[in-house]
Design an enzyme around this catalytic site. Structure first.
Site, PDB file in Angstrom:
ATOM      1  N   TRP A   1       0.827  -1.211   0.000  1.00 11.79           N
ATOM      2  CA  TRP A   1       0.000   0.000   0.000  1.00 11.79           C
ATOM      3  C   TRP A   1       0.850   1.246   0.000  1.00 11.79           C
ATOM      4  O   TRP A   1       0.527   2.229  -0.671  1.00 11.79           O
ATOM      5  CB  TRP A   1      -1.014  -0.014   1.147  1.00 11.79           C
TER       6      TRP A   1
ATOM      7  N   ASP B   1      -2.312   6.590   6.263  1.00 12.70           N
ATOM      8  CA  ASP B   1      -3.348   5.707   5.727  1.00 12.70           C
ATOM      9  C   ASP B   1      -3.613   4.649   6.797  1.00 12.70           C
ATOM     10  O   ASP B   1      -2.773   3.791   7.045  1.00 12.70           O
ATOM     11  CB  ASP B   1      -2.847   5.066   4.424  1.00 12.70           C
TER      12      ASP B   1
ATOM     13  N   LYS C   1     -12.888  -1.940   5.632  1.00 11.85           N
ATOM     14  CA  LYS C   1     -12.073  -2.890   6.372  1.00 11.85           C
ATOM     15  C   LYS C   1     -12.645  -3.067   7.776  1.00 11.85           C
ATOM     16  O   LYS C   1     -12.960  -4.153   8.204  1.00 11.85           O
ATOM     17  CB  LYS C   1     -10.619  -2.416   6.455  1.00 11.85           C
TER      18      LYS C   1
HETATM   19  C1  LIG Z   1      -7.769  -1.484   1.221  1.00 14.99           C
HETATM   20  C2  LIG Z   1      -6.691  -0.506   1.376  1.00 14.99           C
HETATM   21  C3  LIG Z   1      -6.525   0.528   0.444  1.00 14.99           C
HETATM   22  C4  LIG Z   1      -7.378   0.664  -0.798  1.00 14.99           C
HETATM   23  O1  LIG Z   1      -8.650   1.081  -0.537  1.00 14.99           O
HETATM   24  P1  LIG Z   1      -9.658   1.400  -1.750  1.00 14.99           P
HETATM   25  O2  LIG Z   1     -10.942   1.619  -1.056  1.00 14.99           O
HETATM   26  O3  LIG Z   1      -9.673   0.200  -2.661  1.00 14.99           O
HETATM   27  O4  LIG Z   1      -9.173   2.597  -2.446  1.00 14.99           O
HETATM   28  C5  LIG Z   1      -5.514   1.432   0.665  1.00 14.99           C
HETATM   29  N1  LIG Z   1      -4.714   1.351   1.746  1.00 14.99           N
HETATM   30  C6  LIG Z   1      -4.852   0.364   2.652  1.00 14.99           C
HETATM   31  C7  LIG Z   1      -3.930   0.325   3.831  1.00 14.99           C
HETATM   32  C8  LIG Z   1      -5.842  -0.591   2.492  1.00 14.99           C
HETATM   33  O5  LIG Z   1      -5.985  -1.564   3.408  1.00 14.99           O
END
Ligand SMILES: *Cc1c(COP(=O)(O)O)cnc(C)c1O
Length: 359
Positions: free
Chosen positions: A101, A171, A195
């Site tokens: 990521w 993030d 998530k």
């Molecule tokens: C799932 C995830 C993403 C991507 O999320 P989207 O909704 O598909 O844009 C980005 N960063 C992390 C850490 C993730 O777990």
């Protein structure tokens, strides 16, 4: 019958939340409408969004000078939206590269700015978080970006980096709400809801208000944090149903005792799995012990020819989505807040049984 769903996302939601949503599907509290059918500017939906924000603020103890935005675009959208909002008159951004990521975030930011990878754990296949002393930070950077839980690699920060006067941006998609966070230490926290918070379609952005003046002129209005903050996230139509479900998840999290209580449960759940991995020569956890994620537990079978039969046997016991991400292979169990400890214990028991019969 409901399965134990170990998906990395979209992921398991609390059963009581789904039941409440089902009960309210046709008629939300006497309104005669589903939440999906409501105007986002009507008093019913305004009250739903306001309650969701208030509960999120309570859960995370968000300081008054941080805005909460309910946007769209997901975390990958934010990978572009963050630089467009924060670059200002600066030229470069510092990144800590801890896995898949982080890599995506860096790639996207390169469209907008010079990128400096201030530290990376690529030398050991992204199995740890580089120590703060090794970070080569640029004091003139627009911000420092970290991914505090690498969903694919299963690497989590269990500490908050100090970046001095340079804003820290995180993030937190896959572990927000899994533990208390000292929000004041971050300039920006963002995450997709799917998530640990709700359905796909909602992106939560928590931004310190002194950072709202740095957007590039090219930043689209729908993603312009200052304009969205002034419009209470209703400059465009927000993802109303996803906000409603996330609001029910926030209520559920408060009823669980809040994030300190949830963190204790998550530690206990993660220990159940890591104990199996550590006691076995049949399975291996690739991640350095002190950086192991409590939310996403990747592991490998010593003999990967057994992977397919491991997954098949798990499915027969009602446990699904255990296949690891294609970039790393092996297995991954995502055990978000809504995964009950019974699901984790069932997986641990299955892993021991499988080892006995195949080891
Ligand atoms: C799932 C995830 C993403 C991507 O999320 P989207 O909704 O598909 O844009 C980005 N960063 C992390 C850490 C993730 O777990």
């Amino acid at each position: 019958m409901r399965v134990f769903n170990f998906s990395a996302g979209p992921a398991v939601l609390p059963e009581s939340v789904l039941q409440q949503a089902a009960a309210e599907m046709l008629d939300w509290r006497g309104s005669g409408m589903s939440v999906m059918e409501m105007s986002h500017r009507g008093k019913e939906f305004i009250s739903i969004a306001a309650k969701a924000e208030a509960d999120l603020r309570t859960l995370l103890a968000i300081p008054a000078n941080h805005k909460v935005l309910f946007l769209q675009g997901g975390a990958i959208g934010e990978n572009a939206i963050v630089p467009m909002n924060l670059l200002g008159d600066r030229k470069s951004i510092d990144f800590i590269n801890t896995g898949e990521w982080s890599k995506k975030t860096i790639k996207e930011a390169k469209r907008y700015a010079k990128v400096n990878v201030a530290a990376s754990s690529e030398d050991r296949a992204f199995t740890y978080v580089p120590a703060r002393e090794t970070w080569q930070l640029d004091p003139d950077a627009a911000y420092v970006h970290v991914c505090t839980n690498e969903t694919i690699g299963g690497v989590e920060y269990h500490w908050t980096p100090d970046t001095g006067d340079v804003p820290l941006v995180a993030d937190m998609s896959s572990h927000l709400l899994s533990r208390p966070v000292d929000v004041a230490r971050y300039g920006v926290i963002y995450g997709g809801a799917q998530k640990n918070m709700g359905p796909a379609g909602l992106t939560v952005v928590i931004v310190r208000d002194d950072l709202l003046d740095r957007a590039l002129p090219i930043c689209p209005s729908a993603f312009h944090w200052k304009e969205q903050a002034e419009a209470e996230s209703m400059l465009n139509t927000p993802p109303t149903y996803a906000i409603y479900i996330a609001g029910l998840v926030f209520e559920w999290a408060l009823a669980q005792g809040g994030l300190a209580a949830i963190e204790r449960r998550n530690i206990a759940k993660a220990n159940v799995l890591y104990d199996v991995l550590d006691a076995s020569g049949f399975y291996a956890s690739p991640v350095r012990r002190e950086d192991r994620s409590r939310m996403n537990v990747p592991f490998k079978l010593r003999d990967d020819k057994l992977d397919a039969s491991f997954l098949e046997g798990a499915k027969a016991r009602g446990m699904i989505q255990l296949k690891g991400h294609r970039s790393v292979g092996g297995m991954r169990a995502s055990i978000y807040n809504a995964m009950p400890i019974e699901g984790v214990r069932a997986l641990a028991e299955y892993m021991r049984d499988f080892e006995r019969s195949h080891g």
